[in-house]
Design a protein around this motif. Structure first.
Motif, PDB file in Angstrom:
ATOM      1  N   THR A   1     -50.829 -44.811  30.297  1.00  0.00           N
ATOM      2  CA  THR A   1     -51.819 -43.903  30.862  1.00  0.00           C
ATOM      3  C   THR A   1     -53.224 -44.476  30.798  1.00  0.00           C
ATOM      4  OG1 THR A   1     -51.910 -42.805  28.697  1.00  0.00           O
ATOM      5  CG2 THR A   1     -50.476 -41.832  30.374  1.00  0.00           C
ATOM      6  N   SER A   2     -53.376 -45.608  30.139  1.00  0.00           N
ATOM      7  CA  SER A   2     -54.663 -46.285  30.033  1.00  0.00           C
ATOM      8  C   SER A   2     -54.391 -47.745  29.729  1.00  0.00           C
ATOM      9  CB  SER A   2     -55.520 -45.672  28.917  1.00  0.00           C
ATOM     10  OG  SER A   2     -56.665 -46.460  28.663  1.00  0.00           O
ATOM     11  N   PRO A   3     -55.191 -48.672  30.245  1.00  0.00           N
ATOM     12  CA  PRO A   3     -54.923 -50.089  29.975  1.00  0.00           C
ATOM     13  C   PRO A   3     -55.089 -50.476  28.511  1.00  0.00           C
ATOM     14  CG  PRO A   3     -56.970 -49.817  31.204  1.00  0.00           C
ATOM     15  CD  PRO A   3     -56.293 -48.493  31.211  1.00  0.00           C
ATOM     16  N   THR A   4     -55.788 -49.679  27.727  1.00  0.00           N
ATOM     17  CA  THR A   4     -55.901 -49.955  26.293  1.00  0.00           C
ATOM     18  C   THR A   4     -55.572 -48.683  25.517  1.00  0.00           C
ATOM     19  OG1 THR A   4     -58.281 -49.434  26.224  1.00  0.00           O
ATOM     20  CG2 THR A   4     -57.659 -51.729  26.621  1.00  0.00           C
ATOM     21  N   THR A   5     -54.511 -48.751  24.713  1.00  0.00           N
ATOM     22  CA  THR A   5     -54.118 -47.608  23.880  1.00  0.00           C
ATOM     23  C   THR A   5     -53.857 -48.078  22.441  1.00  0.00           C
ATOM     24  OG1 THR A   5     -51.800 -47.873  24.542  1.00  0.00           O
ATOM     25  CG2 THR A   5     -53.134 -46.298  25.799  1.00  0.00           C
ATOM     26  N   PRO A   6     -54.890 -48.612  21.766  1.00  0.00           N
ATOM     27  CA  PRO A   6     -54.685 -49.075  20.387  1.00  0.00           C
ATOM     28  C   PRO A   6     -54.362 -47.943  19.432  1.00  0.00           C
ATOM     29  CG  PRO A   6     -56.821 -49.811  21.272  1.00  0.00           C
ATOM     30  CD  PRO A   6     -56.267 -48.806  22.217  1.00  0.00           C
ATOM     31  N   GLU A   7     -54.614 -46.713  19.862  1.00  0.00           N
ATOM     32  CA  GLU A   7     -54.443 -45.571  18.965  1.00  0.00           C
ATOM     33  C   GLU A   7     -52.993 -45.166  18.760  1.00  0.00           C
ATOM     34  OE1 GLU A   7     -55.640 -43.744  23.061  1.00  0.00           O
ATOM     35  OE2 GLU A   7     -55.873 -45.625  21.944  1.00  0.00           O
ATOM     36  N   VAL A   8     -52.070 -45.633  19.624  1.00  0.00           N
ATOM     37  CA  VAL A   8     -50.677 -45.198  19.485  1.00  0.00           C
ATOM     38  C   VAL A   8     -49.923 -46.126  18.535  1.00  0.00           C
ATOM     39  CG1 VAL A   8     -50.710 -44.195  21.795  1.00  0.00           C
ATOM     40  CG2 VAL A   8     -49.783 -46.499  21.476  1.00  0.00           C
ATOM     41  N   TRP A   9     -48.922 -45.562  17.876  1.00  0.00           N
ATOM     42  CA  TRP A   9     -48.103 -46.301  16.905  1.00  0.00           C
ATOM     43  C   TRP A   9     -46.649 -46.237  17.351  1.00  0.00           C
ATOM     44  CZ3 TRP A   9     -49.729 -45.146  11.141  1.00  0.00           C
ATOM     45  CH2 TRP A   9     -51.123 -45.245  11.028  1.00  0.00           C
ATOM     46  N   ALA A  10     -46.007 -47.368  17.467  1.00  0.00           N
ATOM     47  CA  ALA A  10     -44.617 -47.409  17.937  1.00  0.00           C
ATOM     48  C   ALA A  10     -43.697 -46.558  17.078  1.00  0.00           C
ATOM     49  CB  ALA A  10     -44.118 -48.853  17.962  1.00  0.00           C
ATOM     50  N   GLU A  11     -43.971 -46.484  15.787  1.00  0.00           N
ATOM     51  CA  GLU A  11     -43.056 -45.761  14.897  1.00  0.00           C
ATOM     52  C   GLU A  11     -42.940 -44.287  15.261  1.00  0.00           C
ATOM     53  OE1 GLU A  11     -45.418 -44.948  10.838  1.00  0.00           O
ATOM     54  OE2 GLU A  11     -45.753 -46.929  11.693  1.00  0.00           O
ATOM     55  N   HIS A  12     -43.960 -43.749  15.947  1.00  0.00           N
ATOM     56  CA  HIS A  12     -43.904 -42.340  16.303  1.00  0.00           C
ATOM     57  C   HIS A  12     -42.991 -42.089  17.500  1.00  0.00           C
ATOM     58  CE1 HIS A  12     -48.042 -42.072  14.197  1.00  0.00           C
ATOM     59  NE2 HIS A  12     -47.040 -41.907  13.355  1.00  0.00           N
ATOM     60  N   SER A  13     -42.473 -43.158  18.078  1.00  0.00           N
ATOM     61  CA  SER A  13     -41.462 -43.036  19.133  1.00  0.00           C
ATOM     62  C   SER A  13     -40.068 -43.432  18.645  1.00  0.00           C
ATOM     63  CB  SER A  13     -41.824 -43.924  20.330  1.00  0.00           C
ATOM     64  OG  SER A  13     -42.864 -43.370  21.102  1.00  0.00           O
ATOM     65  N   VAL A  14     -39.967 -44.026  17.466  1.00  0.00           N
ATOM     66  CA  VAL A  14     -38.674 -44.568  17.023  1.00  0.00           C
ATOM     67  C   VAL A  14     -37.718 -43.439  16.649  1.00  0.00           C
ATOM     68  CG1 VAL A  14     -37.501 -45.890  15.225  1.00  0.00           C
ATOM     69  CG2 VAL A  14     -39.594 -46.789  16.274  1.00  0.00           C
ATOM     70  N   TRP A  15     -36.549 -43.499  17.234  1.00  0.00           N
ATOM     71  CA  TRP A  15     -35.454 -42.564  16.939  1.00  0.00           C
ATOM     72  C   TRP A  15     -34.488 -43.271  15.992  1.00  0.00           C
ATOM     73  CZ3 TRP A  15     -30.565 -41.804  20.218  1.00  0.00           C
ATOM     74  CH2 TRP A  15     -29.873 -40.663  19.824  1.00  0.00           C
ATOM     75  N   PRO A  16     -34.438 -42.867  14.727  1.00  0.00           N
ATOM     76  CA  PRO A  16     -33.613 -43.597  13.758  1.00  0.00           C
ATOM     77  C   PRO A  16     -32.120 -43.578  14.065  1.00  0.00           C
ATOM     78  CG  PRO A  16     -35.207 -42.176  12.642  1.00  0.00           C
ATOM     79  CD  PRO A  16     -35.223 -41.801  14.088  1.00  0.00           C
ATOM     80  N   GLN A  17     -31.677 -42.638  14.913  1.00  0.00           N
ATOM     81  CA  GLN A  17     -30.246 -42.536  15.209  1.00  0.00           C
ATOM     82  C   GLN A  17     -29.796 -43.448  16.347  1.00  0.00           C
ATOM     83  OE1 GLN A  17     -28.358 -38.611  15.191  1.00  0.00           O
ATOM     84  NE2 GLN A  17     -30.260 -37.757  14.389  1.00  0.00           N
ATOM     85  N   ASP A  18     -30.687 -44.279  16.856  1.00  0.00           N
ATOM     86  CA  ASP A  18     -30.307 -45.216  17.920  1.00  0.00           C
ATOM     87  C   ASP A  18     -29.102 -46.044  17.474  1.00  0.00           C
ATOM     88  OD1 ASP A  18     -30.102 -47.159  19.877  1.00  0.00           O
ATOM     89  OD2 ASP A  18     -32.153 -47.884  19.684  1.00  0.00           O
ATOM     90  N   PRO A  19     -27.970 -45.976  18.189  1.00  0.00           N
ATOM     91  CA  PRO A  19     -26.802 -46.777  17.805  1.00  0.00           C
ATOM     92  C   PRO A  19     -27.061 -48.274  17.830  1.00  0.00           C
ATOM     93  CG  PRO A  19     -26.191 -45.060  19.379  1.00  0.00           C
ATOM     94  CD  PRO A  19     -27.677 -45.088  19.329  1.00  0.00           C
ATOM     95  N   GLY A  20     -28.130 -48.703  18.493  1.00  0.00           N
ATOM     96  CA  GLY A  20     -28.456 -50.120  18.535  1.00  0.00           C
ATOM     97  C   GLY A  20     -28.752 -50.714  17.171  1.00  0.00           C
ATOM     98  N   PHE A  21     -29.237 -49.908  16.233  1.00  0.00           N
ATOM     99  CA  PHE A  21     -29.535 -50.435  14.901  1.00  0.00           C
ATOM    100  C   PHE A  21     -28.264 -50.945  14.207  1.00  0.00           C
ATOM    101  CE2 PHE A  21     -33.316 -47.527  15.216  1.00  0.00           C
ATOM    102  CZ  PHE A  21     -34.284 -48.517  15.142  1.00  0.00           C
TER     103      PHE A  21
END
Length: 465
Positions: A140-160
């Motif tokens: 939504t913006s070319p610079t988004t340093p404020e977001v953290w990937a961990e807040h999107s991580v779903w621990p139940q992803d079978p890929g782990f």
């Protein structure tokens, strides 16, 4: 409601040990206004989501008779690896005493440190791949340093669990996507079952910061009729954003600004930059920009043209996190060559093999072997023990966790893989995987095959290929 299978129930109960500690909460009725609840914080007072990871229980273990690659470039034939209480105790030859350890006969097999993937999107682009799970790009913006990937991580992803069982992956860095010039903070995880992402967060690991140059940002935002729409626009937006961060750093840091707090963390050297970049000329320009603004790049990711500037990368202490043979899928990836890793190694530059893919993370050992073979065909012979470092110690260095993991050295975390054959062979796979000395996967014991709650009752539940 689905019934919990015994294994999943056991895993669920064990995962409870990683649950957050309860804060000291004072109610309004007890008059303790000076003890009102606030979120737990890290050492700088501005990390409200600290790791709550607790290692699973393990047993004192001795792996005896294997070929051991220690991750630092060393090889021991008929070697012995001892670990207990979550740490490597000793590594050596057959003369090491194994008294007091559970002895595993590893003759004819191989031992390596746990595999580390420096570039993954598991959890923030999880399986099944549907729009509802697409949480890796805040485009939504070319610079988004404020977001953290961990807040999107779903621990139940079978890929782990697939990465653990098929690839021996014990630690991994989850990055935001590359739509933005500045995509946000990354998070380094231990590859264990947990109810929350905090229960997976690698204790003591520094945050990373995802940046991207080249085609992606200019395409995403140029198509919307806004800056940047060119490579020169990319650099102009980056430089101005850094200048604003420098001014913030030199001013009142107590005035909260989530984006600038991340950027100041980079400028202070506490947050490590991981820069998506393909072309050699752009990587050179980014290193110049980093010098101008007072930060450094820890690793260029994808870096298909890194072989052209191996000397510059070595001199600047920048790793190249690359694929073995992905190239040509867009213009900036056109000039990739299979010998990329070998030429970098010849220049004594830091080589890391990464995945950027939910399937590729399960075969990083094979990707490293392909890159080694391409070098061999070009007349560059790279020892197997060195190649193992491309997927163990080198990514740990670029992620800032090499003092804790990435190699089999006394006192380090007992993140260990026992392979049923040569790990650089397509015919080999992990037989057992330990994380902090806890046996998390055993191909010979179906009860040691982690299954996420999401998978229970689904076709292919816990499937391992």
């Amino acid at each position: 409601m689905k019934k919990l299978a015994p294994l999943a129930l056991a895993a669920s109960l064990a995962a409870c040990s990683t649950a957050d500690a309860k804060p000291d909460v004072a109610s309004a009725s007890d008059g303790a206004s000076d003890k009102e609840w606030s979120a737990p914080v890290g050492k700088d007072g501005r990390e409200p989501f600290p790791s709550t990871y607790t290692p699973y229980p393990g047993r004192p273990t001795a792996l005896v008779g294997a070929v051991v690659y220690d991750g630092t470039g060393g090889r021991i034939d008929n070697g012995t690896v001892l670990f207990r209480d979550g740490k490597v105790v000793a590594i050596g030859d057959a003369s090491l005493s194994t008294d007091g350890y559970d002895r595993i006969d590893a003759a004819g097999k191989f031992v390596t440190p746990g595999v580390i993937d420096i570039h993954s999107h598991l959890g923030d682009y999880p399986s099944p791949q549907v729009d509802a799970h697409s949480d890796g790009n805040e485009a939504t913006s070319p610079t988004t340093p404020e977001v953290w990937a961990e807040h999107s991580v779903w621990p139940q992803d079978p890929g782990f669990s697939r990465a653990l069982a098929n690839g021996g992956v014990t630690s991994l860095q989850i990055l935001p996507g590359s739509a933005n010039l500045m995509g946000g903070r990354s998070s380094t995880l231990k590859n264990v079952p947990a109810r929350t992402v905090q229960g997976m967060k690698f204790p003591g690991a520094p945050y990373g910061f995802k940046m991207a140059c080249g085609e992606n940002p200019k395409r995403v935002y140029g198509n919307r009729g806004r800056m940047p729409s060119t490579r020169m626009g990319n650099f102009a937006v980056n430089r101005q954003t850094w200048l604003d961060a420098v001014a913030y750093a030199e001013g009142d840091r107590d005035k909260r600004d989530l984006a600038k707090e991340t950027l100041v963390g980079v400028l202070d050297g506490d947050i490590l930059v991981h820069n998506h970049c393909y072309r050699a000329d752009e990587m050179a320009l980014v290193m110049d920009m980093a010098k101008e603004m007072g930060y450094r790049v820890s690793a260029f990711h994808h870096a298909v043209e890194a072989y052209k500037i191996g000397d510059l990368l070595r001199e600047n202490g920048v790793c190249s996190a690359i694929w073995a043979d992905w190239y040509g899928f867009k213009m900036e990836a056109y000039d990739g060559i299979l010998e990329n890793a070998a030429y970098l190694q010849r220049e004594d530059a830091c080589v890391v093999i990464h995945s950027d893919d939910a399937n590729g993370i399960q075969r990083l050992n094979q990707e490293a072997a392909k890159a080694q073979a391409a070098g061999h065909r070009a007349g560059i012979d790279i020892p197997d023990a060195t190649v193992i470092s491309w997927i163990t110690l080198n990514p740990a260095k670029a992620m800032g966790i090499d003092s804790m993991t990435g190699s089999l050295e006394t006192g380090k975390m007992a993140d260990v893989v026992l392979w049923n054959g040569d790990p650089l062979s397509v015919y080999s796979r992990p037989e057992k995987v330990w994380i902090d000395g806890a046996l998390m996967y055993d191909a010979m014991d179906r009860k040691r095959r982690p299954v996420s709650d999401f998978e229970l009752g689904q076709p292919g539940e816990g499937d391992v290929k």
